[in-house]
Design a protein around this motif. Structure first.
Motif, PDB file in Angstrom:
ATOM      1  N   TRP A   1       5.706  32.741  35.416  1.00 13.33           N
ATOM      2  CA  TRP A   1       4.604  32.677  36.518  1.00 13.33           C
ATOM      3  C   TRP A   1       4.962  33.926  37.346  1.00 13.33           C
ATOM      4  O   TRP A   1       3.967  34.685  37.558  1.00 13.33           O
ATOM      5  CB  TRP A   1       4.405  31.506  37.195  1.00 13.33           C
ATOM      6  N   LEU A   2       5.963  34.050  37.771  1.00 10.64           N
ATOM      7  CA  LEU A   2       6.218  35.017  38.844  1.00 10.64           C
ATOM      8  C   LEU A   2       6.434  36.338  38.278  1.00 10.64           C
ATOM      9  O   LEU A   2       5.558  37.360  38.705  1.00 10.64           O
ATOM     10  CB  LEU A   2       7.677  34.842  39.372  1.00 10.64           C
ATOM     11  N   GLN A   3       7.221  36.625  36.947  1.00 13.64           N
ATOM     12  CA  GLN A   3       7.133  37.759  36.286  1.00 13.64           C
ATOM     13  C   GLN A   3       5.564  38.196  35.917  1.00 13.64           C
ATOM     14  O   GLN A   3       5.411  39.445  35.818  1.00 13.64           O
ATOM     15  CB  GLN A   3       7.975  37.681  35.048  1.00 13.64           C
ATOM     16  N   ASP A   4       4.845  37.398  35.398  1.00  9.17           N
ATOM     17  CA  ASP A   4       3.470  37.967  35.113  1.00  9.17           C
ATOM     18  C   ASP A   4       3.039  38.460  36.286  1.00  9.17           C
ATOM     19  O   ASP A   4       2.164  39.429  36.305  1.00  9.17           O
ATOM     20  CB  ASP A   4       2.756  36.654  34.539  1.00  9.17           C
ATOM     21  N   ARG A   5       2.968  37.641  37.462  1.00  9.75           N
ATOM     22  CA  ARG A   5       2.365  38.320  38.670  1.00  9.75           C
ATOM     23  C   ARG A   5       2.871  39.718  39.108  1.00  9.75           C
ATOM     24  O   ARG A   5       2.416  40.647  39.748  1.00  9.75           O
ATOM     25  CB  ARG A   5       2.282  37.538  39.737  1.00  9.75           C
ATOM     26  N   ILE A   6       4.291  39.690  39.092  1.00 10.39           N
ATOM     27  CA  ILE A   6       4.893  41.243  39.421  1.00 10.39           C
ATOM     28  C   ILE A   6       4.345  42.171  38.280  1.00 10.39           C
ATOM     29  O   ILE A   6       3.960  43.329  38.850  1.00 10.39           O
ATOM     30  CB  ILE A   6       6.430  41.026  39.530  1.00 10.39           C
ATOM     31  N   ARG A   7       4.227  41.820  37.352  1.00  7.22           N
ATOM     32  CA  ARG A   7       3.756  42.779  36.090  1.00  7.22           C
ATOM     33  C   ARG A   7       2.429  43.369  36.445  1.00  7.22           C
ATOM     34  O   ARG A   7       1.944  44.485  36.492  1.00  7.22           O
ATOM     35  CB  ARG A   7       3.904  42.281  34.763  1.00  7.22           C
TER      36      ARG A   7
END
Length: 157
Positions: free
Chosen positions: A32-38
């Protein structure tokens, strides 16, 4: 009067809490976090690309070809020079598109410190394999975000 003392404290706690959540999410490879950061990074990649790769810039650029589209892409990264090429940390793991594109093509171009470097033989390696090649600052970033994978490439030129 009292409220003026409380508000900065509450804000500081909020900032520290958000920072801690970010670090914990990155260490745990939270999808979830990595998708938003990407997604955030893609929005601002064009800004990062204005200086990345220039002489004296900390960041470089990986120029790669999409494995499905055949289109050329430029992705800002932090390449760390080695005796035979570069090492790039992979905080989002090796599953990101740009890494998969480089692996599929078996080559790319890294723009670092104002110079284009044609690279080949890309391989995803564990930290233990590159630990001795990394500066201390990269080791700190790796430890904080629990980065386990690195892309190692060999320069052709």
């Amino acid at each position: 009067m009292r409220l003026s003392r409380v508000v900065p404290g509450v804000l500081a706690v909020g900032v520290v809490g958000a920072g801690a959540a970010f670090v914990v999410g990155m260490r745990n490879k939270s999808p979830w976090l990595q998708d938003r950061i990407r997604a955030f990074s893609k929005q601002f990649a064009s800004e990062a690309l204005k200086t990345a790769g220039n002489e004296g810039a900390a960041n470089g650029v990986v120029i790669h070809v999409g494995r499905r589209s055949g289109r050329e892409y430029a992705t800002p990264v932090t390449p760390l020079p080695t005796a035979d090429g570069f090492v790039i940390n992979l905080p989002y793991t090796s599953k990101v598109d740009w890494v998969q594109n480089v692996l599929a093509a078996n080559s790319a171009t890294i723009v670092h410190d104002g110079v284009d470097h044609r690279v080949t033989d890309p391989r995803v390696v564990p930290y233990a394999e590159v630990a001795s090649m990394l500066p201390k600052s990269a080791g700190v970033v790796r430890a904080v975000f629990d980065i386990q994978e690195f892309l190692r490439v060999t320069t052709v030129d």
